[in-house]
Design a protein around this motif. Structure first.
Motif, PDB file in Angstrom:
ATOM      1  N   ALA A  40      -0.037 -12.060  58.445  1.00  0.00           N
ATOM      2  CA  ALA A  40      -1.077 -12.485  57.500  1.00  0.00           C
ATOM      3  C   ALA A  40      -1.387 -11.373  56.504  1.00  0.00           C
ATOM      4  O   ALA A  40      -1.537 -11.610  55.304  1.00  0.00           O
ATOM      5  CB  ALA A  40      -2.340 -12.888  58.260  1.00  0.00           C
ATOM      6  N   LYS A  41      -1.448 -10.133  57.011  1.00  0.00           N
ATOM      7  CA  LYS A  41      -1.755  -9.001  56.135  1.00  0.00           C
ATOM      8  C   LYS A  41      -0.648  -8.783  55.113  1.00  0.00           C
ATOM      9  O   LYS A  41      -0.913  -8.441  53.963  1.00  0.00           O
ATOM     10  CB  LYS A  41      -1.931  -7.736  56.991  1.00  0.00           C
ATOM     11  N   GLN A  94      -1.731 -19.576  59.750  1.00  0.00           N
ATOM     12  CA  GLN A  94      -2.421 -19.792  61.017  1.00  0.00           C
ATOM     13  C   GLN A  94      -2.335 -21.238  61.458  1.00  0.00           C
ATOM     14  O   GLN A  94      -2.232 -21.526  62.648  1.00  0.00           O
ATOM     15  CB  GLN A  94      -3.875 -19.365  60.891  1.00  0.00           C
ATOM     16  N   TYR A 153       0.746 -12.339  64.433  1.00  0.00           N
ATOM     17  CA  TYR A 153       0.169 -13.200  63.392  1.00  0.00           C
ATOM     18  C   TYR A 153      -0.641 -12.362  62.409  1.00  0.00           C
ATOM     19  O   TYR A 153      -0.575 -12.555  61.196  1.00  0.00           O
ATOM     20  CB  TYR A 153      -0.742 -14.270  64.011  1.00  0.00           C
ATOM     21  N   TYR A 154      -1.417 -11.433  62.945  1.00  0.00           N
ATOM     22  CA  TYR A 154      -2.290 -10.610  62.104  1.00  0.00           C
ATOM     23  C   TYR A 154      -1.471  -9.819  61.089  1.00  0.00           C
ATOM     24  O   TYR A 154      -1.774  -9.834  59.889  1.00  0.00           O
ATOM     25  CB  TYR A 154      -3.105  -9.665  62.999  1.00  0.00           C
ATOM     26  N   VAL A 204       0.862 -11.681  70.653  1.00  0.00           N
ATOM     27  CA  VAL A 204       1.058 -12.829  69.757  1.00  0.00           C
ATOM     28  C   VAL A 204       0.057 -12.767  68.600  1.00  0.00           C
ATOM     29  O   VAL A 204       0.420 -12.907  67.431  1.00  0.00           O
ATOM     30  CB  VAL A 204       0.915 -14.151  70.541  1.00  0.00           C
ATOM     31  N   GLY A 205      -1.207 -12.520  68.937  1.00  0.00           N
ATOM     32  CA  GLY A 205      -2.237 -12.418  67.896  1.00  0.00           C
ATOM     33  C   GLY A 205      -1.927 -11.288  66.931  1.00  0.00           C
ATOM     34  O   GLY A 205      -2.084 -11.435  65.719  1.00  0.00           O
ATOM     35  N   GLY A 206      -1.453 -10.164  67.464  1.00  0.00           N
ATOM     36  CA  GLY A 206      -1.109  -9.013  66.626  1.00  0.00           C
ATOM     37  C   GLY A 206      -0.008  -9.352  65.641  1.00  0.00           C
ATOM     38  O   GLY A 206      -0.072  -8.977  64.460  1.00  0.00           O
ATOM     39  N   THR A 263      -2.587 -10.882  73.094  1.00  0.00           N
ATOM     40  CA  THR A 263      -2.852  -9.774  72.167  1.00  0.00           C
ATOM     41  C   THR A 263      -1.614  -9.498  71.316  1.00  0.00           C
ATOM     42  O   THR A 263      -1.715  -9.304  70.099  1.00  0.00           O
ATOM     43  CB  THR A 263      -3.259  -8.504  72.940  1.00  0.00           C
TER      44      THR A 263
END
Lengths: 224, 223
Positions: A201-202, A159, A197-198, A193-195, A191
């Motif tokens: 990360a997972k 992040q 990254y999410y 872009v955030g998705g 949304t």
């Protein structure tokens, strides 16, 4: 000039490129950070005078200041002070590596300290050198101990890479900025872009959990 | 160029104004994230599987998406749906929501650490669920999690520097202006780094002593 305000299929390639840049910088700075951070921890293990308190102070400074300010110091400050050219990618690599190293140092130190003094002392009595103790007694156990906190750190550092978009590195967040300005559809753009990254990360967290299970296999309960 | 701090002297009042804005944003975001954190922690530890699931999704999402992406989502997105608020308010809201996710985790473990005997005693005394939460669970959980909440707050202070990217001239934003005015970015950012580090160090000292004070009657391993 004509404005292409709607999304095109080319935007997928842009997003993939941005994600690629983010991941590449994440991977490179993680490796450099691991190298520097563990070296610092080894210096501490050998109780090198002068260097050890210096490293501790430096690591504390990096841990307790905003990454954005560190980034500005390297990208704007270094060229002004030392009259050298620093590209955005170079500044990103220097800053993120140093920041990651500071956190890895702390994890490595507590991992080494998690190993009982009696183990180290008995290994020394057996005639092992300090390096052999580190290599054969401390390292394997410390690694198993460190994987958990390390995974948490890496999820966080992924992040942190998003900040390099501020100094002009075209990473995933910068692509988000570009698409946001062009399409004027902030909710959809951020949304997506955030998705991305999410999900990344997972995946990192999942990989860490698997590795931890493997490294701890020798101490796992095998049943009677 | 040599390292010269004296050129910063005339800009100190301007930087202090920025620092004040940082302090205001962080104080408001602290209150906001504590409120959200308490609420979400209550939902996560509630007996309803739907509510605890929803709370988990919120925490999971906001912990795994970079703050700058969340900030841009609100900063560019809110005007799109007709909500026009200034950068400061947007920043405080974004910080509170992200901080809330982190504090809820801390408060949740504070709640889970409460001796179930205490809760059973409260239940047989005929106290209603909301009263048990407000009068018994909340004070104990908050008190024992002062120290971890403190690290969440320190992170909040460091994260607040990112508000400079949405045109807010808090401490980092003001420093950017001074750096480009004086052409002395190294001095400006080096001082800024030290200022943030000393600030967070002082906060951690204050939190440590607050934690010890509030938990002075408890076992030494908690305090």
């Amino acid at each position: 000039m004509m404005r292409y305000t709607s999304f095109t299929s080319y935007d997928f390639i842009l997003l993939a490129q941005g994600l690629g840049v983010s991941l590449a910088l994440f991977a490179v700075t993680t490796l450099i950070g691991l190298l520097i951070g563990t070296t610092w921890a080894i210096v501490r293990f050998y109780r090198v005078p002068v260097l050890t308190p210096l490293i501790t102070f430096f690591a504390e400074l990096l841990k307790n200041s905003p990454v954005l300010v560190q980034l500005f110091l390297v990208f704007f400050g270094l060229p002004a002070l030392a009259k050298i050219n620093v590209t955005p990618v170079e500044a990103a690599v220097i800053t993120l590596s140093g920041n990651t190293a500071a956190f890895i140092y702390v994890i490595a130190v507590s991992a080494i300290e998690s190993i009982g003094r009696d183990q180290i002392e008995s290994a020394r009595v057996f005639g092992l050198t300090r390096w052999q103790v580190l290599r054969h007694v401390v390292a394997p156990q410390a690694m198993a101990f460190a994987v958990g906190p390390l995974t948490g750190l890496l999820v966080n550092q992924l992040q942190v890479t998003s900040l390099i978009s501020v100094i002009g590195v075209v990473d995933l967040t910068k692509i988000g900025n570009i698409l946001n300005l062009r399409t004027l559809k902030p909710f959809i753009v951020w949304t997506i872009v955030g998705g991305l990254y999410y999900v990344t990360a997972k995946l990192i967290a999942l990989g860490g959990a698997r590795l931890e299970k493997r490294l701890r296999a020798h101490t796992a309960w095998k049943g009677l | 160029m040599k390292f010269d701090l004296t050129i910063l002297a005339p800009h100190v009042p301007f930087l202090l104004k920025g620092a004040l804005l940082t302090a205001e944003a962080c104080a408001l975001a602290l209150v906001g994230s504590l409120i959200i954190g308490l609420l979400v922690a209550a939902l996560r530890t509630s007996s309803s599987p739907i509510l605890s699931r929803a709370a988990f999704i919120y925490v999971d999402l906001f912990r795994n998406i970079p703050f700058i992406v969340q900030l841009f989502f609100f900063f560019y997105g809110l005007p799109e749906i007709g909500i026009y608020i200034d950068a400061f308010t947007t920043g405080v809201i974004a910080l509170s929501i992200a901080g809330g996710a982190f504090s809820s985790d801390v408060i949740r473990s504070g709640i889970l650490a409460i001796d179930t005997g205490i809760l059973e005693a409260a239940e047989v005394s005929g106290l209603s669920k909301p009263v048990i939460f407000r009068k018994i669970v909340m004070p104990i959980a908050l008190r024992t999690s002062v120290r971890p909440l403190g690290s969440v707050f320190i992170n909040l202070v460091l994260t607040s520097s990112i508000l400079s990217t949405i045109t807010l001239n808090e401490l980092t934003g003001s420093a950017k202006i001074v750096a480009s005015d004086t052409f002395r970015p190294f001095e400006v950012y080096a001082v800024l780094l030290i200022v943030y580090a000393s600030l967070t160090y002082l906060i951690s000292l204050a939190i440590g002593s607050l934690h010890r004070r509030l938990n002075r009657d408890r076992m030494p391993d908690v305090a």
